[in-house]
Design an enzyme around this catalytic site. Structure first.
Site, PDB file in Angstrom:
ATOM      1  N   ASP A   1     -12.972  23.797  -6.156  1.00  0.00           N
ATOM      2  CA  ASP A   1     -11.895  23.467  -5.655  1.00  0.00           C
ATOM      3  C   ASP A   1     -11.660  22.313  -4.617  1.00  0.00           C
ATOM      4  O   ASP A   1     -11.041  21.375  -3.864  1.00  0.00           O
ATOM      5  CB  ASP A   1     -11.383  23.915  -4.906  1.00  0.00           C
TER       6      ASP A   1
ATOM      7  N   LYS B   1      -4.230  28.740   1.032  1.00  0.00           N
ATOM      8  CA  LYS B   1      -2.749  29.162   0.362  1.00  0.00           C
ATOM      9  C   LYS B   1      -4.126  30.234  -0.758  1.00  0.00           C
ATOM     10  O   LYS B   1      -2.808  31.279  -0.837  1.00  0.00           O
ATOM     11  CB  LYS B   1      -2.950  27.937  -0.464  1.00  0.00           C
ATOM     12  N   ASN B   2      -5.134  30.387  -0.771  1.00  0.00           N
ATOM     13  CA  ASN B   2      -5.795  31.377  -1.764  1.00  0.00           C
ATOM     14  C   ASN B   2      -5.827  32.958  -1.082  1.00  0.00           C
ATOM     15  O   ASN B   2      -6.113  34.152  -1.938  1.00  0.00           O
ATOM     16  CB  ASN B   2      -7.099  30.985  -2.109  1.00  0.00           C
TER      17      ASN B   2
ATOM     18  N   ARG C   1      -7.566  28.571 -18.234  1.00  0.00           N
ATOM     19  CA  ARG C   1      -7.298  30.395 -17.569  1.00  0.00           C
ATOM     20  C   ARG C   1      -6.710  30.978 -18.421  1.00  0.00           C
ATOM     21  O   ARG C   1      -6.166  31.656 -17.263  1.00  0.00           O
ATOM     22  CB  ARG C   1      -6.465  29.215 -16.459  1.00  0.00           C
TER      23      ARG C   1
ATOM     24  N   ARG D   1       1.886  22.128  -3.492  1.00  0.00           N
ATOM     25  CA  ARG D   1       1.835  23.151  -3.875  1.00  0.00           C
ATOM     26  C   ARG D   1       1.008  23.637  -3.260  1.00  0.00           C
ATOM     27  O   ARG D   1       0.416  25.067  -2.396  1.00  0.00           O
ATOM     28  CB  ARG D   1       1.475  23.595  -5.319  1.00  0.00           C
TER      29      ARG D   1
ATOM     30  N   CYS E   1      -2.823  25.856 -17.504  1.00  0.00           N
ATOM     31  CA  CYS E   1      -2.671  23.852 -16.708  1.00  0.00           C
ATOM     32  C   CYS E   1      -3.571  23.043 -16.794  1.00  0.00           C
ATOM     33  O   CYS E   1      -4.141  23.276 -17.889  1.00  0.00           O
ATOM     34  CB  CYS E   1      -2.621  24.887 -15.436  1.00  0.00           C
TER      35      CYS E   1
HETATM   36  C1  EPZ Z   1      -8.598  30.648  -8.216  1.00  0.00           C
HETATM   37  O1  EPZ Z   1      -8.022  30.844  -9.913  1.00  0.00           O
HETATM   38  C2  EPZ Z   1      -8.160  29.822  -7.478  1.00  0.00           C
HETATM   39  N1  EPZ Z   1      -6.695  29.787  -7.300  1.00  0.00           N
HETATM   40  C3  EPZ Z   1      -8.207  29.091  -7.684  1.00  0.00           C
HETATM   41  O2  EPZ Z   1      -7.725  27.579  -6.512  1.00  0.00           O
HETATM   42  C4  EPZ Z   1     -10.113  27.661  -7.767  1.00  0.00           C
HETATM   43  O3  EPZ Z   1     -10.211  26.991  -8.227  1.00  0.00           O
HETATM   44  C5  EPZ Z   1     -10.401  29.182  -8.425  1.00  0.00           C
HETATM   45  O4  EPZ Z   1      -9.721  30.679  -7.977  1.00  0.00           O
HETATM   46  C6  EPZ Z   1     -12.176  29.445  -9.393  1.00  0.00           C
HETATM   47  O5  EPZ Z   1     -12.648  28.889  -7.967  1.00  0.00           O
HETATM   48  C7  EPZ Z   1      -6.370  31.204  -6.344  1.00  0.00           C
HETATM   49  O6  EPZ Z   1      -6.803  31.835  -6.228  1.00  0.00           O
HETATM   50  C8  EPZ Z   1      -4.897  31.506  -6.770  1.00  0.00           C
HETATM   51  P1  EPZ Z   1     -11.005  32.304 -11.868  1.00  0.00           P
HETATM   52  P2  EPZ Z   1      -8.374  32.040 -10.746  1.00  0.00           P
HETATM   53  O7  EPZ Z   1     -10.562  32.957 -11.864  1.00  0.00           O
HETATM   54  O8  EPZ Z   1      -8.945  33.327 -10.260  1.00  0.00           O
HETATM   55  C9  EPZ Z   1     -12.087  32.102 -16.234  1.00  0.00           C
HETATM   56  C10 EPZ Z   1      -6.867  25.381  -6.151  1.00  0.00           C
HETATM   57  O9  EPZ Z   1      -6.907  24.271  -6.295  1.00  0.00           O
HETATM   58  N2  EPZ Z   1     -11.071  32.851 -16.517  1.00  0.00           N
HETATM   59  O10 EPZ Z   1     -12.137  32.282 -10.299  1.00  0.00           O
HETATM   60  O11 EPZ Z   1      -7.860  31.480 -11.776  1.00  0.00           O
HETATM   61  C11 EPZ Z   1     -11.483  30.741 -16.025  1.00  0.00           C
HETATM   62  O12 EPZ Z   1     -11.035  30.089 -16.951  1.00  0.00           O
HETATM   63  C12 EPZ Z   1      -7.350  26.885  -7.043  1.00  0.00           C
HETATM   64  O13 EPZ Z   1      -6.383  26.834  -4.655  1.00  0.00           O
HETATM   65  C13 EPZ Z   1     -11.643  33.857 -18.038  1.00  0.00           C
HETATM   66  O14 EPZ Z   1     -12.148  33.164 -18.480  1.00  0.00           O
HETATM   67  O15 EPZ Z   1     -10.001  31.158 -11.655  1.00  0.00           O
HETATM   68  C14 EPZ Z   1     -12.609  29.984 -15.205  1.00  0.00           C
HETATM   69  O16 EPZ Z   1     -12.630  28.821 -16.463  1.00  0.00           O
HETATM   70  C15 EPZ Z   1      -7.245  26.132  -8.629  1.00  0.00           C
HETATM   71  N3  EPZ Z   1     -11.159  35.073 -18.152  1.00  0.00           N
HETATM   72  C16 EPZ Z   1     -13.159  30.668 -14.533  1.00  0.00           C
HETATM   73  O17 EPZ Z   1     -13.317  31.977 -15.307  1.00  0.00           O
HETATM   74  C17 EPZ Z   1     -10.065  35.645 -16.949  1.00  0.00           C
HETATM   75  O18 EPZ Z   1      -9.543  36.922 -16.901  1.00  0.00           O
HETATM   76  C18 EPZ Z   1     -13.048  31.332 -13.380  1.00  0.00           C
HETATM   77  O19 EPZ Z   1     -11.523  31.347 -12.692  1.00  0.00           O
HETATM   78  C19 EPZ Z   1     -10.277  34.633 -15.901  1.00  0.00           C
HETATM   79  C20 EPZ Z   1     -11.002  33.760 -15.783  1.00  0.00           C
END
Ligand code: EPZ
Length: 424
Positions: A304, A22-23, A121, A396, A116
């Site tokens: 995840d 998916k990701n 996020r 999803r 969410c």
């Molecule tokens: C991706 O989400 C995945 N989704 C998530 O999978 C996964 O849990 C996550 O990466 C971490 O591996 C997809 O790829 C579609 P991040 P993403 O930006 O990109 C903080 C699932 O279950 N952050 O790597 O949204 C954020 O709050 C989903 O399949 C900021 O503060 O995650 C988090 O604490 C859930 N500012 C950390 O970084 C930003 O601008 C990592 O988030 C961006 C992120």
């Protein structure tokens, strides 16, 4: 409204073909914004989020069709540059259209993804990176608007690795004028696949999969032709299911090199894992041993997989400590696991899981994608019947997980039902 019914006790045995990731599929679909022509993306999983992304691309003016696991996206230039609220509210990953839209068309208007269940996020890193590339970013009426004559390459240092942030900035930089460097980049296999697809399209990217990625901007790209990598989180979920039920399963198409941290922890818990040409074989003699873990950016233990691993530790022969370092609220599954007889308590960002011999079936509510997976796993071994409501969360991110588990011997099925009245 559907629910999943599970009668605990089945042992998983046999072979299961894993689906596309998916990701990876979601951002790879967004690369089609960057080039005119006919794109073909194979091995796409049939998921709600993939269908939502296809709807988003159609809304931008592309022709999109799905058949036998291949998504075809065709356009000769997009007519819209806006991702509307009603789509983004159902899938926050829609935000990954920002980078390609402003990179190819100089403008994008995307509804700000709210938080969410698992956390706030924010997307500040995405936006700061786009500003570094010369974009003007403004927020109004719940939308983020990004404009630029033509993005200019620059050095971006992320405050922390962000998966979709790295993907957004990669897709913004490939058509920028000059060189871009992304420091502290995310290293997930899905980020690497996005870079590989962009390079197949004619981009010039080096270092993807490491913390520093270098991009030389080009003037145009060709359509994408690619095959989505296997879903390492679906693989991980099925591996945990096999261990919990004392089973023996071959995960056909799984890539062990994407699962090193999880394989390490499952081996520590007593699983016997062997890697073959056709995939990963896992079997589990006896009760799992307790294992401590902390979620980290890749290649650390994936957040995840935290909820699923906790379901395994709930019946381990001892106490384990599970620390969630990526998201601030990713323990929503704990209260429902405790209703099934688990003994889990909180100490700040850590969960202390005291293993019990048995869980008992119950009516439980899914709250987010991976929490719902952990409730399914708990139901597989619980005594009696488990009913899981709000399974739209599950659909999803998993392509018919219930069907895959039933094929392996689980007593699991779906049924139509009114959700239990919840006290608000
Ligand atoms: C991706 O989400 C995945 N989704 C998530 O999978 C996964 O849990 C996550 O990466 C971490 O591996 C997809 O790829 C579609 P991040 P993403 O930006 O990109 C903080 C699932 O279950 N952050 O790597 O949204 C954020 O709050 C989903 O399949 C900021 O503060 O995650 C988090 O604490 C859930 N500012 C950390 O970084 C930003 O601008 C990592 O988030 C961006 C992120």
């Amino acid at each position: 409204m559907q629910k999943i019914l599970i009668d605990g006790g089945g042992t998983l045995r046999g072979t299961v073909k894993v689906s596309g990731a998916k990701n990876s599929c979601l951002p790879v679909l967004m690369t089609t914004i960057l080039a005119e022509g006919e794109h073909r993306i194979r091995n796409t999983p049939d998921l709600v989020d993939v269908r939502t992304t296809c709807k988003l691309l159609e809304g931008l003016g592309a022709e999109v069709s799905m058949a036998r696991g291949t998504v075809r996206v065709a356009h000769n230039g997009l007519s819209s540059h806006e991702a509307p609220y009603d789509l983004v509210k159902t899938m926050r990953a829609s935000v990954v259209c920002l980078g390609p839209l402003v990179g190819r068309y100089g403008r994008a208007r995307v509804s700000l993804p709210g938080g969410c269940a698992i956390g706030a996020r924010p997307i500040d890193q995405h936006l700061k990176g786009l500003e570094k590339l010369g974009a003007k970013v403004s927020l109004s009426h719940g939308y983020v608007e990004v404009t630029a004559k033509r993005l200019r390459g620059n050095r971006i240092v992320l405050d922390q690795p962000t998966v979709t942030g790295t993907e957004n900035l990669l897709m913004a930089a490939v058509l920028a004028k000059g060189e871009t460097e992304i420091r502290n980049a995310a290293r997930e296999p899905e980020v690497l696949q996005v870079a590989e697809v962009l390079n197949q399209m004619g981009a010039k990217i080096e270092g993807a999969g490491t913390q520093s990625i270098w991009i030389q901007g080009v003037d145009s790209l060709a359509p994408a032709r690619c095959t989505v990598i296997p879903d390492r989180i679906e693989v991980g979920t099925l591996m945990v299911a096999s261990v919990m039920t004392g089973g023996k399963v071959l995960l056909r198409g799984a890539r062990a090199d994407h699962q090193t941290a999880l394989i390490e922890k499952l081996t520590e818990a007593g699983a016997i894992i062997t890697v073959h040409e056709e995939g990963i074989h896992i079997r589990a003699p006896g009760r799992p041993k307790p294992v401590d873990l902390t979620t980290q950016p890749y290649p650390g233990f994936p957040t995840d997989m935290q909820a699923q691993f906790m379901a395994l530790m709930a019946v381990a022969d001892g106490t384990s400590i599970i620390s969630e370092h990526i998201f601030e609220n990713r323990f929503m599954h704990v209260s429902e696991l405790n209703r099934m007889g688990a003994k889990i308590k909180f100490e700040g960002a850590r969960a202390v899981v005291q293993g019990v011999r048995h869980l008992s079936g119950a009516q439980v509510m899914a709250t987010d994608l991976r929490a719902s997976a952990s409730l399914v796993l708990a139901g597989l071994i619980a005594r009696g019947r488990t009913e899981i409501y709000r399974i739209y969360h599950l659909d999803r991110g998993y392509q018919r997980l219930d069907k895959k588990l039933r094929k392996l011997g689980a007593h699991i099925r779906r049924s139509q039902a009114q959700p239990p009245t919840t006290v608000t």
